[in-house]
Design a protein around this motif. Structure first.
Motif, PDB file in Angstrom:
ATOM      1  N   ILE A  29       0.828  -1.208   0.000  1.00 19.52           N
ATOM      2  CA  ILE A  29       0.000   0.000   0.000  1.00 19.52           C
ATOM      3  C   ILE A  29       0.865   1.261   0.000  1.00 19.52           C
ATOM      4  N   PRO A  30       0.341   2.353  -0.571  1.00 19.53           N
ATOM      5  CA  PRO A  30       1.073   3.620  -0.465  1.00 19.53           C
ATOM      6  C   PRO A  30       1.024   4.139   0.962  1.00 19.53           C
ATOM      7  N   TRP A  31       2.028   4.915   1.299  1.00 23.81           N
ATOM      8  CA  TRP A  31       2.084   5.449   2.664  1.00 23.81           C
ATOM      9  C   TRP A  31       1.984   6.970   2.630  1.00 23.81           C
ATOM     10  N   ILE A  32       2.907   7.601   1.904  1.00 25.59           N
ATOM     11  CA  ILE A  32       2.849   9.057   1.793  1.00 25.59           C
ATOM     12  C   ILE A  32       2.611   9.388   0.328  1.00 25.59           C
ATOM     13  N   GLU A  33       1.572  10.154   0.056  1.00 24.28           N
ATOM     14  CA  GLU A  33       1.291  10.545  -1.329  1.00 24.28           C
ATOM     15  C   GLU A  33       1.178  12.052  -1.380  1.00 24.28           C
ATOM     16  N   LEU A  34       2.194  12.687  -1.944  1.00 23.32           N
ATOM     17  CA  LEU A  34       2.129  14.135  -2.088  1.00 23.32           C
ATOM     18  C   LEU A  34       2.392  14.471  -3.538  1.00 23.32           C
ATOM     19  N   LYS A  35       2.235  15.749  -3.851  1.00 21.32           N
ATOM     20  CA  LYS A  35       2.550  16.161  -5.201  1.00 21.32           C
ATOM     21  C   LYS A  35       4.072  16.090  -5.352  1.00 21.32           C
ATOM     22  N   GLY A  36       4.522  15.246  -6.279  1.00 28.73           N
ATOM     23  CA  GLY A  36       5.946  15.143  -6.513  1.00 28.73           C
ATOM     24  C   GLY A  36       6.683  14.240  -5.550  1.00 28.73           C
ATOM     25  N   LEU A  37       5.965  13.598  -4.641  1.00 30.33           N
ATOM     26  CA  LEU A  37       6.635  12.660  -3.732  1.00 30.33           C
ATOM     27  C   LEU A  37       5.668  11.555  -3.347  1.00 30.33           C
ATOM     28  N   GLY A  67      13.290  -2.619   4.179  1.00 24.56           N
ATOM     29  CA  GLY A  67      12.596  -1.526   3.508  1.00 24.56           C
ATOM     30  C   GLY A  67      13.294  -1.140   2.222  1.00 24.56           C
ATOM     31  N   ASN A  68      12.492  -0.819   1.217  1.00 27.25           N
ATOM     32  CA  ASN A  68      13.093  -0.451  -0.058  1.00 27.25           C
ATOM     33  C   ASN A  68      13.224   1.052  -0.204  1.00 27.25           C
ATOM     34  N   ASN A  69      12.955   1.808   0.854  1.00 25.68           N
ATOM     35  CA  ASN A  69      13.224   3.226   0.720  1.00 25.68           C
ATOM     36  C   ASN A  69      13.792   3.770   2.011  1.00 25.68           C
ATOM     37  N   LEU A  70      14.372   4.943   1.903  1.00 26.17           N
ATOM     38  CA  LEU A  70      15.102   5.483   3.048  1.00 26.17           C
ATOM     39  C   LEU A  70      14.173   5.799   4.213  1.00 26.17           C
ATOM     40  N   LEU A  71      12.907   6.088   3.902  1.00 27.68           N
ATOM     41  CA  LEU A  71      12.007   6.414   5.004  1.00 27.68           C
ATOM     42  C   LEU A  71      11.639   5.172   5.798  1.00 27.68           C
ATOM     43  N   MET A  72      11.506   4.031   5.111  1.00 29.56           N
ATOM     44  CA  MET A  72      11.251   2.810   5.870  1.00 29.56           C
ATOM     45  C   MET A  72      12.470   2.449   6.704  1.00 29.56           C
ATOM     46  N   LEU A  73      13.651   2.665   6.127  1.00 32.18           N
ATOM     47  CA  LEU A  73      14.862   2.468   6.913  1.00 32.18           C
ATOM     48  C   LEU A  73      14.808   3.353   8.152  1.00 32.18           C
ATOM     49  N   GLU A 107       9.062  10.646 -12.122  1.00 32.62           N
ATOM     50  CA  GLU A 107       9.233   9.655 -11.060  1.00 32.62           C
ATOM     51  C   GLU A 107       9.074  10.351  -9.712  1.00 32.62           C
ATOM     52  N   THR A 108       8.205   9.828  -8.853  1.00 31.41           N
ATOM     53  CA  THR A 108       7.976  10.512  -7.582  1.00 31.41           C
ATOM     54  C   THR A 108       8.506   9.739  -6.379  1.00 31.41           C
ATOM     55  N   ARG A 109       8.963   8.525  -6.586  1.00 29.68           N
ATOM     56  CA  ARG A 109       9.421   7.745  -5.422  1.00 29.68           C
ATOM     57  C   ARG A 109      10.859   8.162  -5.081  1.00 29.68           C
ATOM     58  N   LEU A 110      10.979   9.374  -4.535  1.00 34.48           N
ATOM     59  CA  LEU A 110      12.305   9.965  -4.363  1.00 34.48           C
ATOM     60  C   LEU A 110      13.160   9.200  -3.368  1.00 34.48           C
ATOM     61  N   PHE A 111      12.530   8.490  -2.433  1.00 33.79           N
ATOM     62  CA  PHE A 111      13.307   7.858  -1.389  1.00 33.79           C
ATOM     63  C   PHE A 111      13.657   6.410  -1.711  1.00 33.79           C
ATOM     64  N   SER A 112      13.049   5.857  -2.775  1.00 34.46           N
ATOM     65  CA  SER A 112      13.234   4.433  -3.019  1.00 34.46           C
ATOM     66  C   SER A 112      14.626   4.161  -3.556  1.00 34.46           C
ATOM     67  N   TYR A 113      15.184   3.026  -3.105  1.00 34.52           N
ATOM     68  CA  TYR A 113      16.569   2.719  -3.470  1.00 34.52           C
ATOM     69  C   TYR A 113      16.744   2.592  -4.983  1.00 34.52           C
ATOM     70  N   ASP A 114      15.792   1.881  -5.620  1.00 31.59           N
ATOM     71  CA  ASP A 114      16.020   1.642  -7.049  1.00 31.59           C
ATOM     72  C   ASP A 114      16.077   2.961  -7.816  1.00 31.59           C
ATOM     73  N   VAL A 115      15.215   3.921  -7.415  1.00 29.86           N
ATOM     74  CA  VAL A 115      15.253   5.234  -8.067  1.00 29.86           C
ATOM     75  C   VAL A 115      16.563   5.945  -7.747  1.00 29.86           C
ATOM     76  N   ILE A 116      16.953   5.899  -6.462  1.00 30.51           N
ATOM     77  CA  ILE A 116      18.188   6.586  -6.068  1.00 30.51           C
ATOM     78  C   ILE A 116      19.379   6.017  -6.824  1.00 30.51           C
ATOM     79  N   PHE A 117      19.469   4.681  -6.856  1.00 29.01           N
ATOM     80  CA  PHE A 117      20.626   4.054  -7.503  1.00 29.01           C
ATOM     81  C   PHE A 117      20.660   4.391  -8.992  1.00 29.01           C
ATOM     82  N   GLN A 118      19.463   4.573  -9.551  1.00 26.01           N
ATOM     83  CA  GLN A 118      19.418   4.846 -10.976  1.00 26.01           C
ATOM     84  C   GLN A 118      19.921   6.251 -11.280  1.00 26.01           C
TER      85      GLN A 118
END
Lengths: 110, 672, 170
Positions: free
Chosen positions: B71-79, B139-145, B207-218
């Motif tokens: 499920i989504p957790w935080i949904e904002l404009k651009g994040l 966690g796959n994103n920094l916020l879950m970490l 792309e809005t998943r700014l904290f996710s590892y796969d996006v960051i690594f990319q």
């Protein structure tokens, strides 16, 4: 009282109202001040009823004739509530200060 | 549920366990049977989670990270930040360590804590800790970490202060929590900075998943190529976080005090899992550190210094758990040296082996403490080997492993750490090869490690005298609840406590060897290293690494034996006037802890008092009172009107009314 | 202006009401003031009857003279403000100012209002005027919202006075 002009009632009402005003200014006993306020309210009530009676021609709906009287009913109710709370305040002040002379109660002094 | 979704079960079971213990446990743990049930329901979720973890790991393709979304957790404009888990070799390695060792320690704790009245509360915290730690690594994103990071911090606080009636424990818990705040501040800034950097990437196409590892690594490589300084800043901020959680030098001072908690807690949280989360973070964000030689040099230097500093302090300790605590700080320093040198997988390797033998040593010390009716001072031990055969045997394995005796797990990982540091050329500041220096320091520390561990073992299990036989009514620091006396008979621990010891001893003995065969572990972890696919060399040219490591271990052990073979020497007895000055200073952490604590308590209070009397009373209140007096004097002009006499106000009002009526009459002409 | 019996009766009632109203202000003793006020309200009730407002006349006597004034007297007794405890009224400028301006207010308003109304005679009243049926019907249809608001107000008044007059247990 068909023979009495409306002016007589309103004059009486005015007289009583002014007496009440003067009483509020002259007396130092808060309970008497309260009574004077009641006097003013009753003067206004009298004016309301007199106007209602002298306006009402029997034509039109009932609520027009009863409007003034309605006002009187509400004024009485509010006056009752006001007296209850006001006397409560006076009691509380008396318990606190053993004194209810309004000239001595000068917490509002700047 | 198909394969990878099972990972949610791994996460959910400890949470269910926590809810059960927290909500119903307190009604059950009053009786012996109830305690058994509570214990079973505490161990079972973690054990099942471990089995699921094994299944998921088996079906994992090392070269391909799997992201399980939810499920989504935080949904904002651009994040947008969803709840998502990342299954790759790094996270699964940690999952296996956490749940596996966690299950063993839960089992141990059912025995260790059986006398406790708050039995269920303890296991509620412990289950919650497992859940939070799993969120941290999975966690796959920094916020879950971050959630996991704070969650384990909370559980650490709750468990250190588990016996909260004792003010010392409450203080230790507060200390741990507050010192970790500093690290968390760095971590928060670091991850926000990374997200900000990623958001500014030109290639971000909606792309809005700014904290996710796969996006960051990319996107990170392109950004860092444009802006290398920012990478250094972000890396250093993350390292501040890692310093806090993993007890590195400036912020290590909470960990020794954390030993106030029950021993299973020390083993699970403050040795095997939570304190390694800094290393996990470095592995996760290795791409960021790889691009910054400066940050890597800082990591290396801090790690090396911490290792040395803590090892020296450990030699001066008399409390068995304190020795192990400083040893943990020292070994964490090793891991950071490896990460700083660019051999991230070596850091993980040492995390793994260290988890085996340090958990074992802690549990063993817990067994000793249990047997000696909660006396923790090694000066009261001696010749315990014949009373506690199982504990002694297993701890011996752990001791040899940590000392770096060839063939046992500690040897392999430590050798890799030293080798990668000596060979690594990543940690550079200008011409100074920090990595190489760190490597030599680590070699010295390896010898010191062997020495202080020898000291600990010999004071506890060997020697000529059973020290507690000559107990006097007064001795040392009385912690209020030990009843050790001269006719005490130590007793071996119950089965629920020695089974974990044996399992861990087996792992400590062969784990390192197994993982080092054919560089198995290296390939395994390297698969999830996004970034440089080429591992740094771990065997430097022209240096006989193997010989050096074995030599260091042998030197340390022999030196230790030379001094402590006969048990407690007079120079370290109860009479502290006989102690060597250096040892006394070492026991006192060279005044560092006191300096830090005082600087934030009494000194800052003094500063505040000075600021208060000088600045606040002088300047601020001067301004305030000045403004007040000004308005007062202005108001004084008018306030004589305010007599406070209600009747006068009424008269004025009446005058006003009359004036108003008059005005109306005059202006409108009135009645003719 | 012919003198009719009605006018005579009205004059007597109005004179009594005005006199006792002055008495409320003039008596130094609070109990006497209160009794004067009771009398005033009583007379007013009669005047309401004279104006065909039977319902309100009854209400006036029951509520005002019966309830409110009893409350006043009760508090006077409770606070012991009777004859033994008369507040010394000092003479001060406020007295003169109050009387002067009170009289001028009455005079000003009367001068404007009374001449206009002198010719105003009452129309023939219907039976319904002032009867409880009409009052009730109007009160519960057109005026139901103010009625409910007043009920809440009364409730608040009850709660407030209880809280204020309660002895603090300390």
């Amino acid at each position: 009282m068909n023979g009495v002009p409306l002016a007589a009632f309103i004059g009486l009402s005015l007289f009583m109202f002014s007496t009440g005003v003067v009483g509020v200014i002259l007396r130092r006993n808060p309970i008497v001040i309260f009574m004077c306020i009641e006097l003013m309210l009753n003067a206004v009530n009298l004016a309301f009823i007199a106007f209602a009676r002298y306006r009402f021609s029997g034509i039109g709906n009932e609520s027009q004739g009863a409007a003034g009287q309605m006002m009187v009913v509400f004024i009485m109710a509010v006056a009752a509530a006001e007296v209850a709370v006001g006397l409560g305040i006076i009691m509380a002040i008396y318990r606190l200060k053993e004194n209810i002379d309004v000239d001595e109660l000068n917490l509002l002094k700047g | 549920m198909e394969g990878n979704s099972l990972i949610w079960l791994t996460l959910g079971l400890p949470i269910l366990g926590f809810l059960f213990q927290g909500l119903c446990g307190r009604f059950l743990d009053k009786t012996v049977a109830g305690k058994k049930l509570v214990g079973l329901l505490a161990v079972a979720p973690v054990a099942i989670a471990f089995l699921i973890g094994v299944m998921v790991t088996k079906s994992l393709n090392p070269s391909k990270a799997v992201v399980v979304s939810s499920i989504p957790w935080i949904e904002l404009k651009g994040l947008s930040v969803p709840f998502e888990l990342r299954i790759d070799t790094l996270s699964m390695t940690m999952v296996l360590i956490i749940t596996g060792i966690g299950a063993l320690i839960h089992l141990y704790a059912t025995g260790y804590m059986s006398e406790e009245k708050d039995f269920a509360r303890f296991f509620a915290y412990l289950n919650l800790f497992i859940a939070a730690m799993l969120i941290l690594v999975l966690g796959n994103n920094l916020l879950m970490l971050f959630i996991g990071w704070e969650g384990v911090g909370l559980c650490s606080y709750l468990l250190i202060g588990f016996w909260y009636e004792d003010i010392a424990n409450a203080k230790a818990a507060n200390k741990a929590f507050i010192v970790n705040r500093i690290g968390d501040w760095g971590l928060t800034l670091g991850l926000l900075l990374i997200a900000t950097l990623v958001a500014t990437s030109p290639a971000m196409q909606g792309e809005t998943r700014l904290f996710s590892y796969d996006v960051i690594f990319q996107h990170l490589p392109k950004i860092l190529a444009l802006n290398p300084a920012m990478g250094t800043v972000a890396a250093l901020l993350l390292f501040v976080g890692a310093c806090g959680k993993s007890a590195q030098f400036p912020l290590y001072l909470w960990l020794p005090d954390a030993m106030a908690g029950p021993t299973p807690v020390s083993a699970l949280i403050h040795a095997a899992t939570m304190v390694t989360s800094g290393v996990v973070l470095m592995n996760r964000m290795s791409m960021l550190f790889e691009t910054s030689p400066v940050a890597s040099a800082v990591v290396c230097a801090v790690g090396a210094f911490t290792a040395l500093f803590a090892a020296i302090i450990a030699i001066g300790q008399t409390d068995i758990k304190k020795v192990l605590a400083y040893s943990t700080v020292s070994q964490l320093g090793f891991m950071f040296v490896a990460c700083g040198a660019g051999a991230y997988w070596v850091g993980m390797f040492h995390v793994t082996t260290h988890a085996f033998f340090k958990a074992l040593l802690f549990l063993g010390s817990g067994a000793v403490i249990h047997a000696m009716s909660h006396e923790q001072d090694m000066r009261n031990y001696g010749k315990l080997a014949k009373y506690l055969p199982i504990t002694f045997g297993t701890m011996m394995v752990g001791y040899l492993a940590i000392s770096g005796v060839p063939g046992l797990s500690g040897f392999y990982s430590k050798e890799e750490v030293i080798g990668s540091a000596l060979a690594g050329d990543l940690a550079l500041t200008g011409a100074l090869e920090v990595g190489k220096w760190s490597g030599w320091i680590c070699l010295i520390v390896a010898a010191l490690t062997a020495m202080y561990m020898t000291r600990m073992m010999w004071l506890t299990f060997f020697g000529n005298t059973e020290q507690w036989r000559k107990l006097e009514p007064h001795h040392g620091e009385d912690d209020g609840h030990h009843h050790l006396n001269a006719d005490h008979k130590p007793h071996e621990v119950p089965v629920s406590m020695w089974v974990p010891l044996v399992v861990l001893a087996f792992l400590s003995a062969v784990g390192g060897f197994y993982l080092a065969q054919g560089d198995r572990f290296e390939h395994w972890i390297m698969a999830s290293q996004i970034g440089a696919k080429v591992p740094p060399p771990t065997h430097p040219e022209g240096i006989p690494l193997m010989a050096l490591s074995i030599g260091a271990a042998a030197l340390g052990i022999l030196a230790g034996l030379a001094v402590y073979f006969k048990g407690l020497p007079a120079k370290e007895g109860w009479d502290e006037s006989l102690w060597a000055k250096f040892r006394l200073r070492a026991r006192d952490q060279f005044g560092y802890d006191r300096l830090m604590v005082n600087s934030v308590t009494t000194d800052s209070a003094a500063f505040s008092a000075a600021a208060n009397s000088g600045f606040d009373h002088g300047v601020i209140e001067g301004i305030g009172e000045g403004a007040g007096n000004l308005t007062k004097s202005l108001g004084g002009i008018f306030n004589s009107v305010q007599t406070g006499l209600v009747r006068m106000y009424a008269s004025v009002m009446l005058i006003g009314v009359v004036a108003l009526v008059l005005y109306v009459i005059v202006s409108f002409g009135g009645v003719k | 202006m012919t003198i009719t019996p009605e006018l005579i009766v009205f004059g007597m009632l109005a004179g009594m009401a005005a006199l006792s109203a002055v008495g409320v202000v003039a008596f130094k003793n609070a109990v006497r003031s209160a009794l004067c006020l009771v009398f005033t309200f009583f007379i007013l009730g009669f005047l309401y009857f004279a104006l065909n407002a039977e319902m309100l006349g009854i209400t006036q006597i029951v509520v005002y003279t019966g309830a409110i004034m009893v409350l006043f007297l009760f508090v006077i007794m409770l606070l012991n403000l009777g004859a033994s405890h008369v507040l010394e009224e000092k003479s001060d400028p406020k007295k003169a100012v109050g009387i002067a301006f009170g009289v001028s207010l009455a005079a000003l308003l009367a001068s404007q209002v009374v001449p206009l109304l002198l010719k105003f005679k009452a129309p023939i009243p219907t039976k319904e005027f002032g009867s409880p049926q009409v009052i009730g019907k109007v009160l519960f249809t057109d005026y139901v919202l103010p009625f409910e608001a007043v009920s809440v107000l009364l409730l608040l008044g009850v709660v407030g006075s209880v809280l204020l007059a309660k002895r603090r247990m300390s």
